[in-house]
Motif scaffolding. Structure first.
Motif, PDB file in Angstrom:
ATOM      1  N   THR A  15       0.858  -1.188   0.000  1.00  0.00           N
ATOM      2  CA  THR A  15       0.000   0.000   0.000  1.00  0.00           C
ATOM      3  C   THR A  15       0.891   1.233   0.000  1.00  0.00           C
ATOM      4  OG1 THR A  15      -1.743  -1.143   1.223  1.00  0.00           O
ATOM      5  CG2 THR A  15      -1.820   1.252   1.199  1.00  0.00           C
ATOM      6  N   THR A  16       0.481   2.228  -0.768  1.00  0.00           N
ATOM      7  CA  THR A  16       1.272   3.449  -0.832  1.00  0.00           C
ATOM      8  C   THR A  16       0.356   4.657  -0.982  1.00  0.00           C
ATOM      9  OG1 THR A  16       3.108   4.566  -1.958  1.00  0.00           O
ATOM     10  CG2 THR A  16       1.518   3.406  -3.337  1.00  0.00           C
ATOM     11  N   THR A  17       0.833   5.774  -0.537  1.00  0.00           N
ATOM     12  CA  THR A  17       0.137   7.058  -0.695  1.00  0.00           C
ATOM     13  C   THR A  17       1.169   8.112  -1.073  1.00  0.00           C
ATOM     14  OG1 THR A  17       0.385   7.578   1.661  1.00  0.00           O
ATOM     15  CG2 THR A  17      -1.670   6.507   0.975  1.00  0.00           C
ATOM     16  N   GLY A  18       0.739   9.108  -1.779  1.00  0.00           N
ATOM     17  CA  GLY A  18       1.659  10.170  -2.162  1.00  0.00           C
ATOM     18  C   GLY A  18       1.050  11.122  -3.162  1.00  0.00           C
ATOM     19  N   LEU A  19       1.877  12.062  -3.577  1.00  0.00           N
ATOM     20  CA  LEU A  19       1.460  13.057  -4.550  1.00  0.00           C
ATOM     21  C   LEU A  19       1.442  12.451  -5.945  1.00  0.00           C
ATOM     22  CD1 LEU A  19       0.846  16.096  -5.161  1.00  0.00           C
ATOM     23  CD2 LEU A  19       3.330  16.398  -5.423  1.00  0.00           C
ATOM     24  N   GLY A  20       0.421  12.783  -6.717  1.00  0.00           N
ATOM     25  CA  GLY A  20       0.351  12.325  -8.089  1.00  0.00           C
ATOM     26  C   GLY A  20       1.012  13.301  -9.047  1.00  0.00           C
ATOM     27  N   ASP A  21       0.732  13.181 -10.305  1.00  0.00           N
ATOM     28  CA  ASP A  21       1.318  14.055 -11.325  1.00  0.00           C
ATOM     29  C   ASP A  21       0.501  15.335 -11.454  1.00  0.00           C
ATOM     30  OD1 ASP A  21       3.258  12.168 -11.858  1.00  0.00           O
ATOM     31  OD2 ASP A  21       2.091  11.222 -13.464  1.00  0.00           O
ATOM     32  N   ILE A  22       1.116  16.463 -11.113  1.00  0.00           N
ATOM     33  CA  ILE A  22       0.463  17.770 -11.254  1.00  0.00           C
ATOM     34  C   ILE A  22       0.375  18.116 -12.737  1.00  0.00           C
ATOM     35  CG2 ILE A  22       0.657  20.224 -10.724  1.00  0.00           C
ATOM     36  CD1 ILE A  22       2.099  19.469  -8.158  1.00  0.00           C
ATOM     37  N   SER A  23      -0.746  18.674 -13.134  1.00  0.00           N
ATOM     38  CA  SER A  23      -0.935  19.037 -14.541  1.00  0.00           C
ATOM     39  C   SER A  23      -1.463  20.460 -14.651  1.00  0.00           C
ATOM     40  CB  SER A  23      -1.911  18.079 -15.233  1.00  0.00           C
ATOM     41  OG  SER A  23      -3.192  18.151 -14.639  1.00  0.00           O
ATOM     42  N   LEU A  24      -1.081  21.109 -15.738  1.00  0.00           N
ATOM     43  CA  LEU A  24      -1.531  22.455 -16.072  1.00  0.00           C
ATOM     44  C   LEU A  24      -2.237  22.406 -17.426  1.00  0.00           C
ATOM     45  CD1 LEU A  24       1.730  24.413 -15.137  1.00  0.00           C
ATOM     46  CD2 LEU A  24      -0.265  24.000 -13.680  1.00  0.00           C
ATOM     47  N   GLY A  25      -3.239  23.248 -17.597  1.00  0.00           N
ATOM     48  CA  GLY A  25      -3.983  23.210 -18.849  1.00  0.00           C
ATOM     49  C   GLY A  25      -4.643  24.531 -19.180  1.00  0.00           C
ATOM     50  N   ALA A  26      -5.212  24.576 -20.354  1.00  0.00           N
ATOM     51  CA  ALA A  26      -5.917  25.773 -20.824  1.00  0.00           C
ATOM     52  C   ALA A  26      -7.020  25.341 -21.781  1.00  0.00           C
ATOM     53  CB  ALA A  26      -4.958  26.743 -21.509  1.00  0.00           C
ATOM     54  N   ARG A  27      -8.122  26.092 -21.759  1.00  0.00           N
ATOM     55  CA  ARG A  27      -9.229  25.883 -22.688  1.00  0.00           C
ATOM     56  C   ARG A  27      -9.507  27.200 -23.401  1.00  0.00           C
ATOM     57  NH1 ARG A  27     -11.288  23.415 -17.998  1.00  0.00           N
ATOM     58  NH2 ARG A  27     -12.832  25.055 -17.718  1.00  0.00           N
ATOM     59  N   TRP A  28      -9.644  27.109 -24.706  1.00  0.00           N
ATOM     60  CA  TRP A  28      -9.756  28.317 -25.528  1.00  0.00           C
ATOM     61  C   TRP A  28     -10.861  28.115 -26.556  1.00  0.00           C
ATOM     62  CZ3 TRP A  28      -7.088  29.160 -30.648  1.00  0.00           C
ATOM     63  CH2 TRP A  28      -7.323  30.440 -31.138  1.00  0.00           C
ATOM     64  N   GLU A  29     -11.693  29.131 -26.674  1.00  0.00           N
ATOM     65  CA  GLU A  29     -12.755  29.130 -27.686  1.00  0.00           C
ATOM     66  C   GLU A  29     -12.390  30.130 -28.778  1.00  0.00           C
ATOM     67  OE1 GLU A  29     -17.609  28.980 -27.699  1.00  0.00           O
ATOM     68  OE2 GLU A  29     -16.630  30.371 -26.325  1.00  0.00           O
ATOM     69  N   PRO A  30     -11.934  29.671 -29.937  1.00  0.00           N
ATOM     70  CA  PRO A  30     -11.425  30.583 -30.958  1.00  0.00           C
ATOM     71  C   PRO A  30     -12.509  31.400 -31.661  1.00  0.00           C
ATOM     72  CG  PRO A  30     -11.409  28.343 -31.787  1.00  0.00           C
ATOM     73  CD  PRO A  30     -11.816  28.262 -30.352  1.00  0.00           C
ATOM     74  N   PHE A  31     -13.711  30.889 -31.714  1.00  0.00           N
ATOM     75  CA  PHE A  31     -14.775  31.572 -32.450  1.00  0.00           C
ATOM     76  C   PHE A  31     -15.915  31.914 -31.490  1.00  0.00           C
ATOM     77  CE2 PHE A  31     -12.912  28.285 -35.243  1.00  0.00           C
ATOM     78  CZ  PHE A  31     -12.225  29.123 -36.119  1.00  0.00           C
ATOM     79  N   PRO A  32     -16.479  33.113 -31.623  1.00  0.00           N
ATOM     80  CA  PRO A  32     -17.620  33.468 -30.773  1.00  0.00           C
ATOM     81  C   PRO A  32     -18.843  32.642 -31.142  1.00  0.00           C
ATOM     82  CG  PRO A  32     -17.253  35.165 -32.430  1.00  0.00           C
ATOM     83  CD  PRO A  32     -16.100  34.218 -32.537  1.00  0.00           C
ATOM     84  N   LEU A  33     -19.722  32.484 -30.173  1.00  0.00           N
ATOM     85  CA  LEU A  33     -20.936  31.709 -30.397  1.00  0.00           C
ATOM     86  C   LEU A  33     -21.844  32.395 -31.403  1.00  0.00           C
ATOM     87  CD1 LEU A  33     -21.845  30.529 -26.779  1.00  0.00           C
ATOM     88  CD2 LEU A  33     -20.854  29.177 -28.619  1.00  0.00           C
ATOM     89  N   GLN A  34     -22.356  31.630 -32.336  1.00  0.00           N
ATOM     90  CA  GLN A  34     -23.296  32.128 -33.328  1.00  0.00           C
ATOM     91  C   GLN A  34     -24.416  31.126 -33.506  1.00  0.00           C
ATOM     92  OE1 GLN A  34     -21.393  33.125 -37.021  1.00  0.00           O
ATOM     93  NE2 GLN A  34     -20.149  34.775 -36.143  1.00  0.00           N
ATOM     94  N   THR A  35     -25.591  31.649 -33.823  1.00  0.00           N
ATOM     95  CA  THR A  35     -26.745  30.786 -34.028  1.00  0.00           C
ATOM     96  C   THR A  35     -26.526  29.876 -35.234  1.00  0.00           C
ATOM     97  OG1 THR A  35     -28.181  32.504 -33.118  1.00  0.00           O
ATOM     98  CG2 THR A  35     -29.243  30.745 -34.388  1.00  0.00           C
ATOM     99  N   GLY A  36     -26.800  28.594 -35.033  1.00  0.00           N
ATOM    100  CA  GLY A  36     -26.662  27.628 -36.117  1.00  0.00           C
ATOM    101  C   GLY A  36     -25.287  27.026 -36.257  1.00  0.00           C
TER     102      GLY A  36
END
Length: 451
Positions: A248-269
């Protein structure tokens, strides 16, 4: 005899007049009910071309017209005269006269002095002045229905994005934190073989049952740098148990960094498109640096970068969603890990990726259900062994795993949604069972929303 005849004639005439009055009152009540029905009818029926509606209106108004109403003055006078003549012919026929009376006067709709034309006009005027009762025909009903649709859609999208954060963005200047706890159970059967070095004879053959339990506590923070750009960071704490190794073991996992980007504005259809990227570190215990026979790792052991895209579509009352991702692992060298009689020197992670799709359905304002299918793959990985100066490359087979998961979102307060999930592995490489629970940490002060 003549007096008896006159008494019977008067009696029969009185009974006939009484029956006429009773039927007249009944017909008047029916006419009043018919007028009220026409008055309460939608005004849209007045000029409709629907044959069913026209036929229904004709049936309501038919007893009130002069052509169809037998209750005119001449008809009543003729009926009375016929009763008198019949009574004069035969004294014993008085009862029959009464019976004829009933048959002749039942269709009467009003008193002899009633004028049917004003009734028809009054009905028409009343119906035209009555407000329309057709659902959704008024502006208020349309606006109310539209508001309800918008509210239901926003509620469904809110619940969905809380459960599937990669499909949403944070507003500029807002930040939030969530806590996720995930449990996975993995069971496998392994063959333990041993061969003689001299004769290649099988010296050991046994089947080992292995079971692993993993509990991951993840704190995720996200910040809206811009309205279309959100930054994220994840901090996992891992606890793992292996029945075969009895460790049995316990400890810190892998820290991750991220980003989410929406390149186009929302449009109907047009479907919304969100691009995302991530950088995963190797802060956890590497599986290539521990004792391979007894140790347990809390991380994957190498750096990796990845990216992908996601989209969603709102179709009342569900949200359809799909995403795809791919990642590349950087090569690890100088490992010097003993694996049997060989020494692992380098590891090439190769390329991995996956796809996911599903839908979310909102039962009401407080409860929603999300069902999704995930499939991942791993390819082009290599193990390079260096034993006494002899390099050997081992290329494992490509791996593919698939799973199905269900998530239930429950609103416990106007701004707090708790999500519980359960998943099942569909392939040998996937965990047999997975359970999860996620909720925001706003109540601890880790959150701020902007409008």
């Amino acid at each position: 005899m003549q007096k008896q005849w006159m008494n019977r004639s008067i009696l029969s005439l009185s009974i006939g007049l009484a029956m006429i009055g009773i039927n007249a009152y009944a017909a008047e009540d029916n006419a009043t009910d018919a007028n009220s029905q026409v008055t309460a009818a939608p005004s849209a029926v007045e000029g409709t071309t629907d044959p069913v509606a026209a036929e229904s209106r004709a049936q309501v108004e038919a007893p009130l017209t002069n052509d169809n109403n037998p209750n005119t003055d001449s008809a009543v006078v003729t009926t009375i005269a016929e009763r008198a003549d019949s009574a004069a012919d035969d004294t014993a026929g008085a009862d029959n006269v009464v019976g004829t009376d009933n048959a002749a006067t039942v269709p009467a709709a009003s008193t002899p002095a009633a004028d049917t034309a004003p009734v028809t006009d009054t009905t028409t005027n009343t119906a035209s002045e009555t407000p329309s009762m057709v659902p959704g025909s008024s502006a208020a009903d349309v606006l109310q229905q539209t508001a309800e649709d918008v509210s239901a859609r926003s509620n469904l999208e809110e619940v969905f994005t809380r459960a599937e954060q990669q499909y949403s963005l944070s507003k500029r200047g807002s930040y939030s934190a969530t806590y996720d706890i995930n449990y996975t159970y993995y069971r496998d059967s392994r063959l333990d073989l041993a061969l003689s070095d001299s004769s290649s004879t099988l010296t050991r053959l046994r089947v080992e049952e292995d079971a692993q339990h993993t509990l991951i506590n993840t704190f995720t923070f996200q910040y809206g740098l811009r309205d279309n750009l959100t930054l994220t960071a994840s901090l996992p704490l891992v606890a793992k148990s292996d029945n075969l190794k009895d460790e049995t073991t316990t400890g810190l996992g892998d820290i991750s960094l991220g980003a989410r980007w929406e390149p186009f504005p929302l449009q109907t259809g047009r479907l919304p498109l969100i691009l995302f990227g991530s950088l995963s570190t190797k802060t956890g215990d590497s599986p290539y640096e521990i004792d391979a026979t007894r140790g347990l790792s809390t991380g994957k052991g190498y750096y990796s970068i990845g990216g992908g895209a996601s989209t969603r579509k709102f179709i009342d009352p569900v949200v359809l969603f799909a995403s795809g991702s791919v990642s590349y692992g950087f090569k690890e060298s100088g490992l010097n890990q003993a694996r049997g009689t060989r020494i692992l020197d380098e590891f090439e992670p190769g390329i991995s990726g996956g796809v996911a799709f599903g839908f979310a359905y909102s039962f009401n304002y407080d409860v929603s259900l999300t069902m999704s299918y995930q499939q991942s793959f791993s390819t082009n990985s290599e193990f390079i062994f260096n034993t006494n100066g002899v390099r050997e490359t081992s290329t494992p087979a490509d791996q593919t795993s698939a799973s199905m998961s269900f998530s239930l979102g429950v609103r416990v307060s106007p701004k707090t949604i708790v999500n519980g999930s359960v998943g099942f592995g569909l392939t040998e490489d996937a965990p047999d069972v997975s359970l999860g629970l996620s909720f925001p940490l706003d109540f601890l002060g880790f959150g701020r929303e902007t409008r």
